[in-house]
Motif scaffolding. Structure first.
Motif, PDB file in Angstrom:
ATOM      1  N   LEU A  68      -6.568 -15.533   3.271  1.00  0.00           N
ATOM      2  CA  LEU A  68      -5.248 -14.597   3.830  1.00  0.00           C
ATOM      3  C   LEU A  68      -5.232 -13.907   2.358  1.00  0.00           C
ATOM      4  CD1 LEU A  68      -2.466 -14.452   4.679  1.00  0.00           C
ATOM      5  CD2 LEU A  68      -1.874 -16.562   3.378  1.00  0.00           C
ATOM      6  N   GLN A  69      -5.282 -14.438   0.904  1.00  0.00           N
ATOM      7  CA  GLN A  69      -5.494 -13.885  -0.294  1.00  0.00           C
ATOM      8  C   GLN A  69      -5.956 -12.898  -0.041  1.00  0.00           C
ATOM      9  OE1 GLN A  69      -6.572 -16.796  -2.911  1.00  0.00           O
ATOM     10  NE2 GLN A  69      -4.494 -17.621  -3.588  1.00  0.00           N
ATOM     11  N   GLY A  70      -7.228 -12.654   0.357  1.00  0.00           N
ATOM     12  CA  GLY A  70      -7.933 -11.199   0.327  1.00  0.00           C
ATOM     13  C   GLY A  70      -7.337 -10.348   1.560  1.00  0.00           C
ATOM     14  N   GLU A  71      -6.907 -10.807   2.791  1.00  0.00           N
ATOM     15  CA  GLU A  71      -6.325  -9.567   3.251  1.00  0.00           C
ATOM     16  C   GLU A  71      -4.893  -9.046   2.644  1.00  0.00           C
ATOM     17  OE1 GLU A  71      -5.735 -11.944   7.096  1.00  0.00           O
ATOM     18  OE2 GLU A  71      -7.244 -12.362   8.130  1.00  0.00           O
ATOM     19  N   HIS A 129      -3.902  -8.502  -0.060  1.00  0.00           N
ATOM     20  CA  HIS A 129      -5.175  -7.825  -1.383  1.00  0.00           C
ATOM     21  C   HIS A 129      -5.289  -6.100  -0.827  1.00  0.00           C
ATOM     22  CE1 HIS A 129      -6.861  -5.784  -5.152  1.00  0.00           C
ATOM     23  NE2 HIS A 129      -8.618  -6.164  -4.500  1.00  0.00           N
ATOM     24  N   ALA A 130      -6.430  -6.706   0.314  1.00  0.00           N
ATOM     25  CA  ALA A 130      -6.460  -5.016   0.877  1.00  0.00           C
ATOM     26  C   ALA A 130      -5.335  -5.152   1.622  1.00  0.00           C
ATOM     27  CB  ALA A 130      -7.613  -5.559   1.852  1.00  0.00           C
ATOM     28  N   ALA A 131      -3.766  -5.215   2.375  1.00  0.00           N
ATOM     29  CA  ALA A 131      -3.146  -4.488   2.615  1.00  0.00           C
ATOM     30  C   ALA A 131      -2.395  -3.928   0.709  1.00  0.00           C
ATOM     31  CB  ALA A 131      -2.403  -5.576   3.590  1.00  0.00           C
ATOM     32  N   GLN A 132      -2.069  -4.165  -0.095  1.00  0.00           N
ATOM     33  CA  GLN A 132      -1.537  -3.821  -1.109  1.00  0.00           C
ATOM     34  C   GLN A 132      -2.240  -2.793  -1.493  1.00  0.00           C
ATOM     35  OE1 GLN A 132      -0.788  -7.202  -3.592  1.00  0.00           O
ATOM     36  NE2 GLN A 132       0.553  -8.096  -2.787  1.00  0.00           N
ATOM     37  N   THR A 133      -4.062  -2.798  -1.764  1.00  0.00           N
ATOM     38  CA  THR A 133      -4.471  -1.902  -2.077  1.00  0.00           C
ATOM     39  C   THR A 133      -4.085  -0.424  -1.403  1.00  0.00           C
ATOM     40  OG1 THR A 133      -6.162  -3.187  -2.921  1.00  0.00           O
ATOM     41  CG2 THR A 133      -7.169  -1.059  -3.067  1.00  0.00           C
ATOM     42  N   ASP A 134      -4.369  -0.811   0.154  1.00  0.00           N
ATOM     43  CA  ASP A 134      -4.658  -0.332   0.844  1.00  0.00           C
ATOM     44  C   ASP A 134      -3.527   0.891   1.153  1.00  0.00           C
ATOM     45  OD1 ASP A 134      -7.434  -0.107   2.051  1.00  0.00           O
ATOM     46  OD2 ASP A 134      -6.435  -0.910   3.817  1.00  0.00           O
ATOM     47  N   TRP A 135      -2.061   0.439   0.936  1.00  0.00           N
ATOM     48  CA  TRP A 135      -0.788   0.979   0.564  1.00  0.00           C
ATOM     49  C   TRP A 135      -0.686   1.929  -0.823  1.00  0.00           C
ATOM     50  CZ3 TRP A 135       3.455   0.103  -3.071  1.00  0.00           C
ATOM     51  CH2 TRP A 135       4.617   0.844  -2.518  1.00  0.00           C
ATOM     52  N   VAL A 136      -1.587   1.149  -1.697  1.00  0.00           N
ATOM     53  CA  VAL A 136      -0.977   1.548  -2.418  1.00  0.00           C
ATOM     54  C   VAL A 136      -1.871   3.222  -3.171  1.00  0.00           C
ATOM     55  CG1 VAL A 136      -1.981   1.866  -5.376  1.00  0.00           C
ATOM     56  CG2 VAL A 136      -0.588  -0.154  -4.098  1.00  0.00           C
TER      57      VAL A 136
END
Length: 295
Positions: free
Chosen positions: A82-85, A87-94
């Motif tokens: 869940l943390q990996g998902e 982080h990936a979502a936050q990275t994609d948004w940024v």
């Protein structure tokens, strides 16, 4: 355990009765073996009744603990996923935001340059200078976010290929402004290496831009390539105040503010991360008047 503890008292009473009878301390005749037999059987039965719940309880407790450990490991694994998902979502948004900011920044900077070319008003030029500083800072932040995304997504599995260091250097020079390029001196040295070309260009570009930004603007930045014990060593040297030794590691942190001007970025962190992804390293050493970054 509670059952076992409750049976301890009657068991101890029978044992206390059994021993004196065997020793004939109560004056009873040992010609009554049936009495001793019944007491012995009762003691044995109570002992088993006392032992069985304890053994079963310990077994169930061990099984429960194992189940709890398994549940904890499963929950930890789910939490990591869940943390990996997230982080990936936050990275994609940024990253998306960083890309979207590039266009308006370019428009603002182009308008600023147009105004500067046609205006001689001191107040207007002063305001344009402030706009220039602000757009540069925002652009640096956007570049840092894009660099971080590139390193996070690509450094885990570098696409290595045999290449010459000079190819990376020339590609990097082609994207530099004439003003920055005029301050860089490369002796033409070259080494063959096995690396990811895109990541190596990003790593070296970060080192070079760091030297141009924080080094003495009136001095030349020196770029050199060498081979040492099977490794390609890329070094960038700039004149300026030596970096304090206690900051030699801190400046390679993500969004570090270890420099004296307190600027933040991921440039040096990205260079070290890329170097380590290639089983290498990035570090800094200082002389009396120079800072030398090596990768």
């Amino acid at each position: 355990r509670a059952v076992s503890a409750w049976l301890v008292v009657p068991y101890a009473s029978l044992v206390a009765l059994h021993i004196p009878l065997m020793l004939n301390l109560f004056g009873l005749e040992l010609a009554h073996p049936a009495v001793l037999r019944h007491i012995t059987q009762g003691s044995s039965a109570l002992y088993l009744l006392m032992l069985i719940p304890f053994v079963v309880g310990e077994h169930k407790l061990a099984a429960w603990r194992a189940q709890q450990a398994q549940n904890h490991a499963h929950m930890s694994a789910q939490r990591m996923v869940l943390q990996g998902e997230m982080h990936a979502a936050q990275t994609d948004w940024v990253t998306m935001m960083a890309h979207e900011l590039k266009t308006p920044l370019s428009v603002i900077d182009a308008c600023r340059q147009s105004v500067e070319r046609v205006s001689a008003d001191e107040q207007v030029l002063s305001r344009m200078a402030k706009i220039s500083v602000s757009t540069q800072r925002i652009n640096q932040l956007v570049t840092a976010m894009l660099n971080q995304h590139s390193v996070d997504t690509q450094s885990a599995a570098p696409k290595r290929q045999r290449m010459q260091a000079s190819h990376v250097i020339r590609d990097m020079f082609a994207a530099m402004t004439p003003e920055d390029l005029a301050r860089v001196q490369w002796d033409g040295s070259d080494v063959s290496l096995l690396a990811d070309p895109a990541l190596m260009r990003l790593a070296l570009d970060n080192l070079l831009r760091n030297a141009l930004e924080h080094g003495d603007a009136a001095q030349t930045v020196h770029l050199a390539v060498a081979q040492d014990a099977g490794y390609c060593v890329l070094s960038v040297s700039s004149a300026g105040q030596p970096i304090p030794s206690h900051l030699h590691e801190a400046i390679f942190g993500r969004f570090s503010s270890g420099t004296q001007d307190n600027t933040r970025g991921v440039g040096l962190w990205a260079s070290r991360t890329i170097a380590r992804a290639h089983q290498g390293e990035a570090s800094v050493r200082c002389t009396e008047h120079h800072n030398i970054f090596e990768m």
